[in-house]
Design an enzyme around this catalytic site. Structure first.
Site, PDB file in Angstrom:
ATOM      1  N   ASP A 185       0.819  -1.215   0.000  1.00  0.00           N
ATOM      2  CA  ASP A 185       0.000   0.000   0.000  1.00  0.00           C
ATOM      3  C   ASP A 185       0.850   1.261   0.000  1.00  0.00           C
ATOM      4  O   ASP A 185       0.324   2.364  -0.165  1.00  0.00           O
ATOM      5  CB  ASP A 185      -0.915  -0.007   1.224  1.00  0.00           C
ATOM      6  CG  ASP A 185      -1.861   1.179   1.261  1.00  0.00           C
ATOM      7  OD1 ASP A 185      -2.537   1.420   0.245  1.00  0.00           O
ATOM      8  OD2 ASP A 185      -1.912   1.876   2.289  1.00  0.00           O
ATOM      9  N   SER A 209      -6.368   6.181   0.109  1.00  0.00           N
ATOM     10  CA  SER A 209      -6.766   4.897  -0.452  1.00  0.00           C
ATOM     11  C   SER A 209      -8.250   4.662  -0.194  1.00  0.00           C
ATOM     12  O   SER A 209      -8.748   4.867   0.920  1.00  0.00           O
ATOM     13  CB  SER A 209      -5.943   3.777   0.187  1.00  0.00           C
ATOM     14  OG  SER A 209      -6.401   2.512  -0.229  1.00  0.00           O
ATOM     15  N   GLN A 259      -5.691  -1.230  -6.712  1.00  0.00           N
ATOM     16  CA  GLN A 259      -6.100  -0.210  -5.743  1.00  0.00           C
ATOM     17  C   GLN A 259      -6.781   0.959  -6.453  1.00  0.00           C
ATOM     18  O   GLN A 259      -6.369   1.356  -7.547  1.00  0.00           O
ATOM     19  CB  GLN A 259      -4.892   0.311  -4.963  1.00  0.00           C
ATOM     20  CG  GLN A 259      -5.224   1.321  -3.879  1.00  0.00           C
ATOM     21  CD  GLN A 259      -3.985   1.791  -3.147  1.00  0.00           C
ATOM     22  OE1 GLN A 259      -3.160   2.506  -3.697  1.00  0.00           O
ATOM     23  NE2 GLN A 259      -3.826   1.364  -1.903  1.00  0.00           N
TER      24      GLN A 259
END
Length: 270
Positions: A185, A209, A259
């Site tokens: 991430d 995110s 993502q």
């Protein structure tokens, strides 16, 4: 020279120990766990999360089968859900196999190390980000296209970075999966800005995110160098979509990532 560098790496274990402590949740009750966010450096947690208070994780045991096990996890703060996760575990079994080819890029030993990166890139970063990268961190990264952090646009929008834990990890495979999930991430959302010559480190950009998906394909060690190959098929409506493939040094595809995140221009008051 190489031996000195490796010795320093494995001796610098406090950041990795802190990461492992964060990943080791406290069991409160059956299906109920408690975790804490890091209390140093660049603090952030999923919106509208609060990194200053513990997070309660409620586990729903959806299915326990012979080959597959499914779980649903809800993260709770101040009585409200701030995050949900669906997890599918699969028992190893034989079968057909193929994979994407690993990109041909420079090896980590041939790239600038973190000391060089700090010297060239950190002066350009906002103070909170600079303070985060100046301290010891559990994940080391060596970008192949380092000039992208200096404003250079990459024609095809592709980005490659070598990553690994900064210290030796225990041999338990689940620990390596958790560490890679944490590392996956760190840079992926930023790749949606590559075609524009921008980065999430700019003070005029708001980045967060919105969702994150990770698939593990084959065994690996997160304390060995892994190549994280990024690309971003789309950015529109202030939402960027990015993909990643993660390879071991020998070219084995070990994981895939996707993502979507918020990338919004901040309104500057004059």
């Amino acid at each position: 020279m190489m031996m000195v560098a490796e010795t320093k790496r494995f001796a610098m274990s406090s950041a990795v120990q802190d990461l492992l402590a964060i990943l080791d949740l406290e069991r409160l009750e059956l299906n109920l766990f408690c975790g804490r966010s890091p209390q140093v450096g660049w603090q952030r947690v999923l919106l509208p999360g609060d990194p200053q208070v513990p997070i309660i994780y409620e586990v729903d045991r959806i299915r326990d089968g012979k080959s597959f096990t499914t779980r649903r996890v809800v993260a709770i703060q101040h009585g409200q859900a701030i995050y949900t996760m669906a997890v599918s575990f699969h028992r190893d079994e034989p079968g057909m196999s193929h994979q994407a080819k690993m990109p041909e890029v420079a090896k980590p030993e041939d790239l600038p190390n973190e000391a060089h990166i700090k010297e060239r890139v950190l002066p350009l970063m906002p103070d909170p980000v600079r303070r985060y990268y100046e301290r010891d961190r559990p994940i080391e990264w060596r970008p192949v296209e380092l000039d992208r952090y200096l404003g250079k646009r990459i024609e095809d929008g592709r980005f490659h970075v070598w990553i690994r834990a900064t210290a030796r990890l225990p041999d338990e495979p689940a620990i390596h999966q958790c560490v890679l999930a944490y590392a996956s991430d760190m840079l992926l959302l930023d790749s949606a800005l590559i075609p524009h010559g921008r980065t999430v480190f700019e003070p005029t950009l708001m980045a967060a995110s919105l969702d994150h998906a990770l698939w593990f394909h084959r065994p690996f060690r997160a304390d060995d160098w892994l190549l994280y190959a990024h690309d971003s098929p789309n950015l529109s409506g202030s939402r960027g979509f990015s993909r990643g493939l993660i390879f071991a040094r020998d070219g084995t595809l070990v994981a895939s990532v996707a993502q979507e995140g918020l990338l919004r221009e901040r309104k500057i008051l004059r």
